[in-house]
Design a protein around this motif. Structure first.
Motif, PDB file in Angstrom:
ATOM      1  N   ALA A   1      38.981 -41.855 -15.790  1.00  0.00           N
ATOM      2  CA  ALA A   1      39.395 -40.675 -15.028  1.00  0.00           C
ATOM      3  C   ALA A   1      38.971 -40.836 -13.568  1.00  0.00           C
ATOM      4  O   ALA A   1      38.460 -41.880 -13.175  1.00  0.00           O
ATOM      5  N   LEU A   2      39.200 -39.780 -12.778  1.00  0.00           N
ATOM      6  CA  LEU A   2      39.033 -39.869 -11.321  1.00  0.00           C
ATOM      7  C   LEU A   2      38.046 -38.814 -10.800  1.00  0.00           C
ATOM      8  O   LEU A   2      37.901 -37.747 -11.397  1.00  0.00           O
ATOM      9  N   PRO A   3      37.441 -39.091  -9.628  1.00  0.00           N
ATOM     10  CA  PRO A   3      36.574 -38.087  -8.992  1.00  0.00           C
ATOM     11  C   PRO A   3      37.421 -37.010  -8.307  1.00  0.00           C
ATOM     12  O   PRO A   3      37.568 -37.003  -7.082  1.00  0.00           O
TER      13      PRO A   3
ATOM     14  N   ALA B   1      43.112 -37.024 -13.749  1.00  0.00           N
ATOM     15  CA  ALA B   1      44.193 -36.694 -12.815  1.00  0.00           C
ATOM     16  C   ALA B   1      45.287 -37.757 -12.805  1.00  0.00           C
ATOM     17  O   ALA B   1      46.314 -37.581 -12.161  1.00  0.00           O
ATOM     18  N   CYS B   2      45.048 -38.877 -13.502  1.00  0.00           N
ATOM     19  CA  CYS B   2      46.092 -39.915 -13.561  1.00  0.00           C
ATOM     20  C   CYS B   2      46.747 -39.946 -14.946  1.00  0.00           C
ATOM     21  O   CYS B   2      47.684 -40.692 -15.170  1.00  0.00           O
ATOM     22  N   GLY B   3      46.237 -39.158 -15.883  1.00  0.00           N
ATOM     23  CA  GLY B   3      46.885 -39.079 -17.203  1.00  0.00           C
ATOM     24  C   GLY B   3      46.503 -40.165 -18.183  1.00  0.00           C
ATOM     25  O   GLY B   3      47.181 -40.387 -19.172  1.00  0.00           O
ATOM     26  N   HIS B   4      45.381 -40.853 -17.933  1.00  0.00           N
ATOM     27  CA  HIS B   4      45.000 -41.934 -18.841  1.00  0.00           C
ATOM     28  C   HIS B   4      44.604 -41.401 -20.224  1.00  0.00           C
ATOM     29  O   HIS B   4      44.655 -42.129 -21.206  1.00  0.00           O
ATOM     30  N   ASP B   5      44.225 -40.104 -20.274  1.00  0.00           N
ATOM     31  CA  ASP B   5      43.973 -39.466 -21.577  1.00  0.00           C
ATOM     32  C   ASP B   5      45.247 -39.474 -22.429  1.00  0.00           C
ATOM     33  O   ASP B   5      45.199 -39.649 -23.654  1.00  0.00           O
TER      34      ASP B   5
ATOM     35  N   ALA C   1      38.266 -48.659 -16.427  1.00  0.00           N
ATOM     36  CA  ALA C   1      38.241 -48.921 -14.976  1.00  0.00           C
ATOM     37  C   ALA C   1      39.538 -49.439 -14.369  1.00  0.00           C
ATOM     38  O   ALA C   1      39.505 -50.302 -13.508  1.00  0.00           O
ATOM     39  N   GLU C   2      40.671 -48.882 -14.804  1.00  0.00           N
ATOM     40  CA  GLU C   2      41.921 -49.240 -14.108  1.00  0.00           C
ATOM     41  C   GLU C   2      41.875 -48.758 -12.675  1.00  0.00           C
ATOM     42  O   GLU C   2      42.366 -49.425 -11.765  1.00  0.00           O
ATOM     43  N   GLU C   3      41.262 -47.582 -12.454  1.00  0.00           N
ATOM     44  CA  GLU C   3      41.251 -46.995 -11.111  1.00  0.00           C
ATOM     45  C   GLU C   3      40.411 -47.825 -10.127  1.00  0.00           C
ATOM     46  O   GLU C   3      40.581 -47.688  -8.928  1.00  0.00           O
ATOM     47  N   PHE C   4      39.533 -48.656 -10.623  1.00  0.00           N
ATOM     48  CA  PHE C   4      38.807 -49.599  -9.762  1.00  0.00           C
ATOM     49  C   PHE C   4      39.603 -50.891  -9.585  1.00  0.00           C
ATOM     50  O   PHE C   4      39.216 -51.759  -8.808  1.00  0.00           O
TER      51      PHE C   4
ATOM     52  N   ASN D   1      50.483 -37.841 -10.037  1.00  0.00           N
ATOM     53  CA  ASN D   1      49.228 -38.444 -10.467  1.00  0.00           C
ATOM     54  C   ASN D   1      48.230 -38.416  -9.298  1.00  0.00           C
ATOM     55  O   ASN D   1      48.613 -38.640  -8.164  1.00  0.00           O
ATOM     56  N   HIS D   2      46.994 -38.165  -9.629  1.00  0.00           N
ATOM     57  CA  HIS D   2      45.858 -38.088  -8.696  1.00  0.00           C
ATOM     58  C   HIS D   2      45.766 -36.726  -8.017  1.00  0.00           C
ATOM     59  O   HIS D   2      44.831 -36.488  -7.245  1.00  0.00           O
ATOM     60  N   SER D   3      46.718 -35.824  -8.253  1.00  0.00           N
ATOM     61  CA  SER D   3      46.622 -34.472  -7.713  1.00  0.00           C
ATOM     62  C   SER D   3      45.699 -33.640  -8.615  1.00  0.00           C
ATOM     63  O   SER D   3      45.690 -33.811  -9.836  1.00  0.00           O
TER      64      SER D   3
HETATM   65 ZN    ZN Z   1      45.624 -43.649 -11.023  1.00  0.00          ZN
END
Ligand code: ZN
Ligand code: ZN
Length: 417
Positions: free
Chosen positions: A69-71, A99-103, A134-137, A375-377
């Motif tokens: 997930a995201l901060p 916020a990116c929907g990885h869930d 860690a896809e977001e990294f 995504n990310h919103s």
């Molecule tokens: Zn993302």
């Protein structure tokens, strides 16, 4: 008894975890995979989970879902909205949101595995579930590869993955060739010579140097890139100085660069470096700029033949007209490292998560950008029903396309390109 996927999704949504901290999520995924009868190993690439579903002779198909997930502080107002916090790499406590929907990706993967287990009399082969951190990294896939995921588990003959996106539910977006751009994140330090703000002639001002570089960098896209090609040069951060009357010694820029392929990447990087060096020289800098690559992601390139097969299989599962070409996205993904390292085809597609009526109203009103959160919103809120079901059906249908059918002709369809 079948898995309550909606309950699973809302639970994961309520308990998001930052990149490389996905211990609860990994534990839940591993539990479901074990209950489905898969051989499961945890802690692959820090927090990754791998599940192997062996079902006789035949092709090895990898199904990948990311789970971080995201901060972001969630503002959706959903009953199952996140109030979670986590620790960012800086050490700061930050709000956390899926916020990116990885869930949704983890939920759909577990649902697809359940379906493949139910259908196991109809196919043969091996399915490997990759639950990636860690896809977001841009680092999770590489961490799993460094941990031996390609050697310790059956090697893939095709890698499949999907991402929820702001398209109407029921719409699948996929294209052959470049689906998502490559990207690099650079930190640039422009070196000057500091001094008193009243005596600029005695300094080499890195603020002016950086300002000129930012403006000149705009010409990489506007003047040096073929208008038919896609490239992005964004300066997302610029920092220099502490006070009105002190000329600082250096300025720092953070750049995000995007391109559709490796050749374009080389061209854009060379032009960016040329401009940064030339602006430093134009300012009389005594030291050339320092350029550090913080992260690099390859283009997400879908294999043409495998993509045609996935499109046809998904349309058979979901209905005619459900698969569209969404064009190339300038976002980036690390899923393709698995396929690149293994030297096998990749197909990565998008599935819509937006209520079709809300989407149609926004299109009609010309307010798509304003009214449909992406995504990310902090407002990104895919509708669980029927998005989960679509994600499950698409992934299961795509997997079956590459596994051997047990009934019918019994002829194994070639994966050769
Ligand atoms: Zn993302
Ligand atoms: Zn994502």
């Amino acid at each position: 008894m079948s898995i309550d996927l909606e309950a699973l999704y809302t639970d994961l949504h309520k308990h998001p975890e930052l990149s490389f901290h996905e211990t609860r999520t990994a534990g839940i995924a591993a539990g479901h995979l074990r209950a489905l009868g898969l051989e499961v190993e945890e802690g692959i690439g820090v927090t990754g989970v791998v599940g192997v579903l062996r079902n006789g002779e035949g092709p090895v198909v990898w199904l990948r879902a990311d789970m971080d997930a995201l901060p972001v502080e969630e503002q959706t107002g959903l009953a199952y909205a996140s109030t979670a916090h986590g620790i960012a790499p800086s050490g700061a406590e930050v709000p956390v949101m899926h916020a990116c929907g990885h869930d949704m990706h983890v939920t759909a993967l577990i649902g697809a595995l359940e379906r493949l287990v139910e259908q196991r009399a109809d196919w043969s082969g091996t399915v490997v579930a990759i639950v990636q951190p860690a896809e977001e990294f841009g680092a999770g896939a590489k961490a799993m590869i460094a941990d031996g995921v390609l050697e310790r588990f059956p090697r893939p003959e095709v890698v499949l993955g999907q991402h929820v996106t702001p398209l109407p539910v029921g719409t699948i977006g996929v294209r052959a060739g470049t689906q998502m751009s490559a990207s690099d994140g650079l930190t640039v330090t422009m070196h000057g010579r500091g001094g008193h703000g009243s005596r600029p002639h005695a300094t080499i001002d890195p603020v002016v140097m950086a300002a000129a570089a930012v403006m000149r960098l705009q010409t990489v896209v506007s003047r040096e890139t073929d208008p038919r090609d896609v490239a992005v040069v964004t300066v997302g951060s610029i920092h220099a100085g502490l006070k009105h009357n002190i000329i600082p010694a250096e300025a720092r820029l953070e750049l995000s660069l995007r391109y559709p392929d490796d050749a374009a990447r080389e061209r854009v990087l060379a032009r960016v470096e040329r401009i940064l060096h030339a602006e430093a020289q134009a300012s009389g800098a005594e030291v050339p700029p320092t350029i550090v690559t913080d992260h690099t992601l390859p283009p997400t390139i879908n294999d043409a033949e495998a993509t045609a097969r996935v499109s046809a299989a998904v349309e058979r599962a979901l209905g005619a007209g459900t698969v569209i070409d969404p064009g190339m996205f300038t976002g980036s993904e690390d899923v393709s490292w698995f396929a690149r390292e293994a030297g096998v085809p990749l197909v990565f597609w998008f599935f819509g998560g937006i209520d079709p009526h809300a989407y149609a109203a926004a299109v009609a009103g010309g307010t798509l950008e304003r009214d449909i959160p992406t995504n990310h919103s902090p407002y990104f809120a895919p509708v669980p029903r029927p998005t989960i079901e679509v994600g499950v059906s698409a992934l299961a249908a795509a997997a079956r396309e590459f596994l051997d059918p047990v009934q019918g002709t019994g002829v194994r369809r070639s994966l050769e390109r």
